[in-house]
Scaffold this motif. Sequence first.
Motif: not given
Length: 102
Positions: A68-78, A90-95, A100-101
């Motif tokens: 869940i977390g890794v695909p969501l993080g990748i989607a946010k980065i994209v 913005n990487l620390p904020a994305v992580l 938290c999600t």
Amino acid sequence: MAGHEPTFAAAKTIRGAVLVLLPVTWALLVARSVQDESLVGTRELWLTRPYHWSQLLVSKLLFMTVYIGVPLGIAKIVLLHMAATPVMANLPAVLINTACTI
């Protein structure tokens, strides 16, 4: 412009469905992962090879992070990259937001 309205309405409907179905899918995935470890019966793996609760908790948290977390993080980065926003700044904020999600 009138020809674009149905497409826009369809996009709004699909977006709304995804916003509802994605968290429901995550919840079902996590629930299925937890329920996969059955406790009933005399020939179950729990009785022949007992686990400590802490090991199971860590394995389920790792499962949630990977699936869940890794695909969501990748989607946010994209999405940040597509919006021409500096990703590394913005990487620390994305992580934090992704953690938290979950």
